[in-house]
Design a protein around this motif. Structure first.
Motif, PDB file in Angstrom:
ATOM      1  N   TYR A 105       0.826  -1.205   0.000  1.00 57.66           N
ATOM      2  CA  TYR A 105       0.000   0.000   0.000  1.00 57.66           C
ATOM      3  C   TYR A 105       0.862   1.257   0.000  1.00 57.66           C
ATOM      4  N   GLU A 106       2.024   1.134  -0.571  1.00 59.15           N
ATOM      5  CA  GLU A 106       3.022   2.208  -0.617  1.00 59.15           C
ATOM      6  C   GLU A 106       2.510   3.414  -1.395  1.00 59.15           C
ATOM      7  N   GLY A 107       2.887   4.600  -0.941  1.00 58.24           N
ATOM      8  CA  GLY A 107       2.656   5.818  -1.698  1.00 58.24           C
ATOM      9  C   GLY A 107       1.319   6.502  -1.486  1.00 58.24           C
ATOM     10  N   LYS A 108       0.437   5.920  -0.696  1.00 56.06           N
ATOM     11  CA  LYS A 108      -0.847   6.555  -0.402  1.00 56.06           C
ATOM     12  C   LYS A 108      -1.093   6.494   1.099  1.00 56.06           C
ATOM     13  N   LYS A 109      -1.938   7.403   1.556  1.00 57.18           N
ATOM     14  CA  LYS A 109      -2.286   7.381   2.976  1.00 57.18           C
ATOM     15  C   LYS A 109      -3.138   6.152   3.281  1.00 57.18           C
ATOM     16  N   LYS A 110      -3.127   5.769   4.559  1.00 57.49           N
ATOM     17  CA  LYS A 110      -3.830   4.563   4.980  1.00 57.49           C
ATOM     18  C   LYS A 110      -4.565   4.794   6.292  1.00 57.49           C
ATOM     19  N   LEU A 111      -5.808   4.357   6.360  1.00 60.06           N
ATOM     20  CA  LEU A 111      -6.548   4.288   7.605  1.00 60.06           C
ATOM     21  C   LEU A 111      -6.653   2.808   7.928  1.00 60.06           C
TER      22      LEU A 111
ATOM     23  N   ASN B  23     -15.378   2.573   6.053  1.00 55.88           N
ATOM     24  CA  ASN B  23     -15.391   2.387   4.607  1.00 55.88           C
ATOM     25  C   ASN B  23     -16.368   3.332   3.921  1.00 55.88           C
ATOM     26  N   GLU B  24     -17.506   3.582   4.542  1.00 57.15           N
ATOM     27  CA  GLU B  24     -18.481   4.507   3.946  1.00 57.15           C
ATOM     28  C   GLU B  24     -17.989   5.945   3.970  1.00 57.15           C
ATOM     29  N   GLN B  25     -17.332   6.334   5.048  1.00 55.57           N
ATOM     30  CA  GLN B  25     -16.973   7.736   5.203  1.00 55.57           C
ATOM     31  C   GLN B  25     -15.598   8.096   4.649  1.00 55.57           C
ATOM     32  N   ALA B  26     -14.768   7.114   4.360  1.00 53.04           N
ATOM     33  CA  ALA B  26     -13.411   7.426   3.900  1.00 53.04           C
ATOM     34  C   ALA B  26     -13.087   6.858   2.528  1.00 53.04           C
ATOM     35  N   ASN B  27     -14.006   6.127   1.920  1.00 54.63           N
ATOM     36  CA  ASN B  27     -13.666   5.473   0.653  1.00 54.63           C
ATOM     37  C   ASN B  27     -13.526   6.433  -0.517  1.00 54.63           C
ATOM     38  N   ASP B  28     -13.977   7.674  -0.362  1.00 55.17           N
ATOM     39  CA  ASP B  28     -13.831   8.633  -1.453  1.00 55.17           C
ATOM     40  C   ASP B  28     -12.492   9.367  -1.399  1.00 55.17           C
ATOM     41  N   GLU B  29     -11.713   9.104  -0.389  1.00 56.26           N
ATOM     42  CA  GLU B  29     -10.391   9.707  -0.253  1.00 56.26           C
ATOM     43  C   GLU B  29      -9.393   8.978  -1.153  1.00 56.26           C
ATOM     44  N   ASP B  30      -8.289   9.621  -1.472  1.00 55.44           N
ATOM     45  CA  ASP B  30      -7.245   9.000  -2.275  1.00 55.44           C
ATOM     46  C   ASP B  30      -6.279   8.271  -1.339  1.00 55.44           C
TER      47      ASP B  30
END
Length: 164
Positions: free
Chosen positions: A42-48, A68-75
């Motif tokens: 999952y390198e190179g992107k932010k992670k929750l 998943n519902e509230q953060a899935n639109d993030e990059d």
């Protein structure tokens, strides 16, 4: 050694404590197909990283859905990690019609749990927790929920994730 309660009973946490501003430790878990997965996948992107004791319980189910519902639109990536077998995680996703949820299993060696200090001694389940990592895997937010049957602070975790 850190301690929480689970169903109001004291439980010691095994593993290394991870702190905000630390470089996130690597881990080895498996996906629903039993493929090995590490933090580098999952390198190179932010992670929750949403950590749950068992996806088949009400609080864990709601925690997984809400993040998943509230953060899935993030990059970035929203990862749910538990010690559930990958087959149980896959069944849960299928029975709930959730095709885009990333569930990862730490059942084999508890690598994630030990490296992040969230393995519940005796129960061998993961303590409820949330870690937010930036694109360089620096820990920008951490919450280990003091009572394992309570919800995490959704608002604080989502704010940290969105503000990276």
């Amino acid at each position: 050694m850190a301690q929480i309660t689970f169903k109001q009973q004291p439980v010691d946490l095994i593993g290394d404590e991870v702190k905000v501003n630390d470089q996130a430790p690597d881990f080895k878990v498996v996906d629903q197909g039993l493929n090995p997965i590490t933090l580098a996948d999952y390198e190179g992107k932010k992670k929750l990283i949403s950590v749950v004791p068992s996806i088949d319980t009400g609080v864990c189910d709601q925690q997984t859905r809400q993040f998943n519902e509230q953060a899935n639109d993030e990059d970035g990536y929203v990862l749910t990690i538990s010690a559930d077998l990958p087959f149980a995680q896959k069944r849960w996703c299928a029975s709930n019609g959730l095709d885009n949820v990333i569930t990862l299993s730490d059942y084999q060696a508890h690598s994630f749990a030990k490296n992040y200090g969230v393995l519940m001694d005796g129960l061998m389940l993961l303590a409820r927790a949330v870690f937010v990592l930036d694109e360089n895997n620096k820990v920008v937010y951490k919450e280990i929920v003091p009572e394992g049957t309570d919800f995490p602070n959704f608002d604080a975790a989502l704010e940290a994730y969105r503000n990276i």
